[in-house]
Structure formats: C-alpha cells, structure tokens
Design a protein around this motif. Structure first.
Motif, mmCIF file in Angstrom:
data_model
loop_
_atom_site.group_PDB
_atom_site.id
_atom_site.type_symbol
_atom_site.label_atom_id
_atom_site.label_comp_id
_atom_site.label_asym_id
_atom_site.label_seq_id
_atom_site.Cartn_x
_atom_site.Cartn_y
_atom_site.Cartn_z
ATOM 1 N N ASP A 184 0.801 -1.219 0.000
ATOM 2 C CA ASP A 184 0.000 0.000 0.000
ATOM 3 C C ASP A 184 0.835 1.270 0.000
ATOM 4 O O ASP A 184 0.303 2.364 0.213
ATOM 5 C CB ASP A 184 -0.955 0.017 1.205
ATOM 6 N N SER A 185 2.153 1.152 -0.239
ATOM 7 C CA SER A 185 3.011 2.333 -0.196
ATOM 8 C C SER A 185 4.307 2.082 -0.944
ATOM 9 O O SER A 185 4.681 0.934 -1.218
ATOM 10 C CB SER A 185 3.325 2.717 1.256
ATOM 11 N N ARG B 220 10.726 -0.290 4.477
ATOM 12 C CA ARG B 220 9.940 -0.125 5.700
ATOM 13 C C ARG B 220 10.033 -1.352 6.590
ATOM 14 O O ARG B 220 9.877 -1.252 7.812
ATOM 15 C CB ARG B 220 8.474 0.127 5.347
ATOM 16 N N ALA C 287 8.289 -0.348 0.195
ATOM 17 C CA ALA C 287 7.766 -1.307 1.171
ATOM 18 C C ALA C 287 8.866 -2.164 1.791
ATOM 19 O O ALA C 287 8.856 -2.421 2.995
ATOM 20 C CB ALA C 287 6.723 -2.202 0.509
ATOM 21 N N GLU D 136 9.187 8.764 -0.501
ATOM 22 C CA GLU D 136 7.866 9.388 -0.596
ATOM 23 C C GLU D 136 7.968 10.778 -1.226
ATOM 24 O O GLU D 136 7.166 11.140 -2.096
ATOM 25 C CB GLU D 136 7.248 9.484 0.795
ATOM 26 N N THR E 206 8.684 10.524 -4.980
ATOM 27 C CA THR E 206 7.477 10.203 -5.753
ATOM 28 C C THR E 206 6.643 11.451 -5.996
ATOM 29 O O THR E 206 6.172 11.697 -7.119
ATOM 30 C CB THR E 206 6.650 9.147 -5.003
ATOM 31 N N THR F 56 -0.989 1.292 -6.177
ATOM 32 C CA THR F 56 -0.740 0.384 -5.063
ATOM 33 C C THR F 56 -1.791 -0.723 -5.036
ATOM 34 O O THR F 56 -2.872 -0.616 -5.629
ATOM 35 C CB THR F 56 -0.750 1.145 -3.729
#
Length: 378
Positions: free
Chosen positions: A38-39, A45, A42, A85, A88, A97
């Motif tokens: 969802d991001s 993270r 990933a 982020e 982007t 996503t």
C-alpha cells in the motif's frame, strides 16, 4: 511515448522502479509503477529499526532530487522511506498500489501483465524492479522442523528488546547478521553466537573521513588481483586480526569475492564485540536436533533463538521464469539497458549487488533504461 501511447509498466515501487519512472517522465514517456503493497519503499519499511545505509548520502540519491542534508551522512531507514515518498511526489510519479503482478507473457509484439483482481495490463515495454531482496530464504537444514526454540528469518527482526537475557544464535556473517549480532550483544542478550560458513571481509565504513564506498568505486574496474593485494595490505594495517577469536581473515581476496557476489561487511560494532567476547563466532550450522543445533566440525549449541540472516532469493521464477530470461541462480541474464533476445522490451533493474553501492547503481541504470525505451519507441 511508447509506441501506441500506452504507459510503460514498472513492477515495483522501490528505489529502482521510482528512479526509472522519473527518468521516463523526463523524456516525456508515461509510466505507471505497480506496487503490491500500500506504499512506496515497502521493503525498506520492513527492515530492522537501526538500519542505516552503508553508502553515503551523497552517493545514494536518485536522479533529480538530492537526499536532504539533515538526514546525515549515513541515512537511517525511516529517513530513506521519507525520501522515497518525497521523490514520488516531487516527480509526480503515478503509483498504483495494491496491484500484484503474478506473471508476464509475450503476446505478439506486446507484453501482457496478469495481476490480481483479474487485471490484464498491456504494454510494449515493462521494467521489472521487484528488488534484490525479494523473498526471504531460510535453508532447509536437516531437522529444522524439530527445533524447539524460536527460529526466524532476519527480515522479521526489528529491535533487540524481545531477546534480552536470551541466548541467540545468528546464522550468517553478512552485513545484516553482523549488525544484528552486535546490536543484540550491546543490548542485553544473554549470549550471542554468530555462525560463520565463510569468513567475511571486514572493512571500516570510513577511514580518516574517506568512505569505503568511494574506494570501491575507484577500484571496481581495476584487475581483481591488484585490488585484492591493495585491500589485503590496507586491512592488515587498519584492522585487528580476529583469528584467535574464531574469525580468521578470508583466503580469497576482497574484490574477487565481491565479483562473486559476496560484499564485504562494514564494521558498525562487530569487531569490538568479537574482541570483547560479547559475540562468539562459531562454525556453520549443519542440522537441528530438537533443542540442539549441530555445527560444522562436531560442535553444538542450545540457543533459545535462531535468527537466520541467510539472505534472499530474487523471486522471479513465477513472474518471468517461463520466458528464458533467468540464469540457473534465478538472476536476469540481461540487466539495465540491455534486453534478452527472447524478451525485447523487458528490462530489469536492481538485481545485482555491486560493491559500489546498490542505490548508486540504480540511479545510473534509470536514465540508461529510459534512453533504451525511447530509442525502441522511436
């Protein structure tokens, strides 16, 4: 534009996919980045909390946007995610996503991407950027399922507090295993052992302010024999010999090993921990027998926890394995701007592990891939 106005499809919203999308946009070529999570970023993270880049901020930025100076010379995991982020948003990259591509097939002169939800995405060019560290790998050790302690891959490790007072065996002496072992020893684990199959080359992250990465960039195109000798002399002069502590110097040269895919370990506390006896190097794991871990050479251990820092697989077989573009190890046969003869218009980025730094190579690959796509469309 691609040949009929369809966007280039990029699989994976990590640094490689985002950098390639930005490079394509600079050339006026539309692209969509498909990301199963969802991001963006990933995989980054999901890394352990204390992770910092082993490459300098100045040599880790993607094309078109520097990493903020306030992130420091060695960028932390969370700061890198914030940078991705911002990258982007800065480039206006279109990211879809929740889209997981299962397989890619060639149909006439186009690529068809089969994704979840019954999606069929058609494009004349596809960039595979799903990442070098895609699928966690735990060896199928004999008796592994009989182990009565806790066994986890290093990708599930976050921070040391759950292991306070517990005996931990870290398997694998790469950068991840070395960092986890040193962190556990410094934060209260009862006993920390590091299982080593092949002794790694240890290097200091910087020497008198000069980062190891810059030395690697300068030396990577020189003959391996010459650079091996230079590295060996430098190591003997600057690092202690840990042979008496169970971690001998490698027999194969540093740059020869690097070209085989074994990147040197940057010291962020392992040397001191080994010298003080806080981390005990032991032979490689051979098998499990209930609570007992059997080691090469006949030794045993009875850890409460085994953390397997045993690497990742590329995870490309289901996606593109049927196209004949992978070698026996599951790596792409063609990389960067080059394409395989059986797969025109299919590009791969981020599937090498260069001593000069992964992010730097991704940044160099992106405009080359964009240029190749533009030429093919023209």
């Amino acid at each position: 534009m691609s040949d009929d106005g369809s966007p280039v499809q990029i699989i994976g919203a990590g640094p490689g996919g985002l950098a390639t999308a930005a490079a394509l946009k600079e050339r006026g070529i539309s692209a969509v980045v498909l990301e199963k999570s969802d991001s963006v970023g990933a995989s980054w993270r999901g890394h352990y909390d204390r992770l910092r880049l082993h490459t300098t901020r100045a040599l880790s930025a993607l094309p078109g946007l520097p990493i903020p100076r306030e992130y420091g010379r060695w960028v932390a995991r969370d700061d890198l995610v914030r940078y991705l982020e911002a990258y982007t948003a800065h480039h206006g990259i279109e990211v879809a996503t929740g889209v997981e591509v299962d397989t890619v097939e060639r149909r006439d002169d186009r690529w068809v991407l089969h994704a979840n939800g019954g999606r069929r995405l058609t494009t004349p060019a596809v960039v595979v950027a799903t990442g070098y560290n895609h699928t966690a790998h735990v060896p199928d050790w004999p008796g592994r399922d009989s182990f009565t302690g806790e066994l986890l891959h290093a990708s599930r490790y976050r921070e040391p507090s759950p292991y306070a007072g517990r005996n931990v065996l870290v398997v694998g002496a790469g950068n991840t295993g070395a960092e986890i072992a040193a962190e556990l020893a410094a934060h209260g684990a009862g006993r920390v052992r590091l299982a080593v199959r092949t002794p790694p080359h240890l290097v200091r992250r910087t020497t008198l302010g000069w980062p190891a990465q810059r030395s690697a960039i300068l030396c990577r195109r020189l003959p391996a024999g010459l650079t091996d000798r230079i590295a060996a002399q430098f190591t003997r002069a600057s690092l202690p010999d840990l042979t008496a502590h169970g971690l001998p110097r490698p027999e194969t040269g540093l740059f020869t090993r690097a070209r085989e895919g074994a990147i040197p370990v940057q010291d962020v506390g392992l040397i001191r921990a080994v010298r003080r006896g806080h981390v005990e190097p032991v032979p490689a794991v051979e098998s499990f027998d209930g609570p007992v871990v059997r080691l090469a050479g006949g030794g045993t251990a009875r850890p409460d926890v085994v953390i397997a820092a045993t690497g990742f697989r590329r995870g490309l077989d289901d996606l593109v394995g049927h196209l004949g573009v992978l070698d026996a190890k599951g790596h792409p046969r063609a990389h960067g701007r080059r394409t395989h003869p059986s797969a025109p218009g299919m590009y791969f980025t981020g599937f090498t592990n260069p001593i000069s730094g992964m992010l730097r190579e991704l940044a160099l690959d992106a405009p080359r891939i964009a240029r190749a796509i533009a030429r093919a469309a023209a």
